[in-house]
Design an enzyme around this catalytic site. Structure first.
Site: not given
Length: 435
Positions: A64-65, A67-68, A222, A293, A359, A388
């Site tokens: 649930s970030g 993007w989530g 996102a 990427k 990011r 990431q």
């Protein structure tokens, strides 16, 4: 006494005819058997397709970030729009934490929000992820829950969208919980490196939970997706049809009472007028595009932080795309397709976006401009979320170094060395130059 030529020809000719006929009959029988078996499978599949499903898929988003939450929004819009296929309710697993609703929030009520509250309670009451995706209304059929097992236990379709550092612990929590005929899609960008080798997170999830997991990746920032600004993505889904190393007994079939889980179903689940979906079969290519990427995006951030301009960044991106494709073909040669990196959103399009607005690019750029370690910038800028690219760069380098292949991937290696302080960012051009 020797036979006359005519008799000899007749006799041996007849024998040859008999032998040929027998062989032909045997071959024909084998072919007929194979065709009959194929026909039986086709008829069985067709019968299943023609059967009207009596049940609907239940969908859960794990994560649930920002993007989530954006993906949960898309999925919930589509479950509500397609009631013949899906239960409208979408459970979203939320890592529980306390959050103080700002007094400037439109829904702020001093009587209710004077103290920090559980994030799940805020999401369910305000229909907004006020911490990670603020100002974006979420559909009221999203149900936030802090209990990951409760969220996943009855789901027939699972969407994983968490930082890749937490995949192992999440799989540990879900072990034995998921329906064995469930299917999943991983939106996780990274690679799973262990002493045994390297694998895709879609494969790790599938292997650990005993279910099949495909992948989703694309040029998807996102906040832009959540704001319904046009974008596109790539979904890869290609479940095996029999026993494999990861599924020695084969996959448990999706019950015939449920709608068939195929490319069409996943396009229905994820495609929106503002979020276009292409479904392919190259799970390795889609997953690697999304993971690698991020390493290139850090290099692009370094270049922008130094103010070297667009030519320099284009050079870094070109080298990065070549290394992404080379990595896929070298280590996932059986399934990875070069065209995925150049023709799909998960490849070159995602690379372009990430090297300009993601990011990883942002934090790398600021780390150079502010002369701070990227970890400090991450803590200052990402509101508790994680990069990431830094962890992927480290994991990929570990894998390459163990095999003596660092020189084959000079950009990936240079990014890792710069992040570790072993090389200076100003030396990037000579580090990636190939004689």
């Amino acid at each position: 006494m020797p036979l006359p030529p005519s008799a000899s020809s007749l006799l041996f000719g007849s024998s040859a005819v008999v032998t040929a006929t027998a062989t032909s009959t045997s071959t024909g029988s084998a072919i007929a058997s194979r065709r009959l078996a194929q026909l039986s499978r086709t008829l069985a599949s067709s019968a299943k397709m023609l059967t009207t499903p009596t049940q609907k898929h239940r969908v859960t988003v794990v994560g649930s970030g920002n993007w989530g939450s954006a993906i949960a929004k898309i999925v919930a819009e589509n479950t509500k729009a397609n009631p013949e296929l899906f239960h409208p309710e979408v459970k979203m697993w939320v890592y529980e934490e306390k959050y103080q609703l700002p007094s400037t929030h439109p829904a702020y009520d001093p009587a209710k929000h004077a103290e920090p509250e559980k994030l799940t309670a805020l999401i369910n009451s305000l229909h907004e992820n006020v911490k990670y995706l603020p100002s974006i209304p979420l559909p009221d059929n999203i149900i936030a829950t802090p209990d990951i097992c409760d969220a996943a236990s009855d789901a027939t379709l699972l969407v994983f969208n968490v930082p890749h550092q937490f995949v192992s612990s999440i799989c540990n929590q879900l072990n034995g919980t998921c329906l064995q005929y469930a299917r999943a899609i991983s939106c996780i960008k990274g690679v799973d490196v262990s002493p045994e080798g390297i694998s895709l997170f879609s494969d790790t999830i599938g292997r650990r939970l005993g279910i099949y997991c495909g992948a989703l990746s694309g040029a998807n920032i996102a906040n832009e997706v959540a704001a319904e600004k046009f974008s596109e993505t790539t979904i890869a889904y290609n479940p095996p049809t029999g026993p494999t190393k990861d599924y020695p007994n084969g996959l448990e079939e999706v019950p015939g009472e449920l709608p068939a889980v195929d490319h069409t179903l996943f396009k229905t689940l994820f495609h929106r007028p503002y979020f276009h979906v292409r479904v392919v079969s190259d799970v390795a290519g889609v997953s690697l595009g999304g993971a690698l990427k991020n390493i290139v995006a850090i290099a692009a951030g370094f270049v922008d932080g130094l103010g070297w301009g667009d030519n320099a960044k284009a050079a870094v991106m070109r080298v990065g795309l070549l290394e992404m494709r080379k990595f896929g073909k070298m280590f996932f040669s059986e399934s990875c397709k070069s065209a995925t990196f150049t023709e799909e959103s998960c490849g070159v399009a995602d690379l372009i976006t990430s090297c300009n607005g993601g990011r990883n690019h942002k934090c790398a750029k600021l780390s150079i401009q502010k002369n701070k370690p990227i970890e400090e910038i991450e803590a200052e800028e990402l509101n508790g979320q994680k990069l990431q690219g830094t962890s992927t760069a480290s994991e990929v380098n570990e894998y390459l170094k163990r095999r003596g292949l660092e020189a084959e991937f000079p950009l990936f290696t240079a990014v890792h060395q710069i992040l570790k302080g072993e090389k200076k960012v100003e030396h990037l051009p000579e580090l990636i130059e190939r004689v």
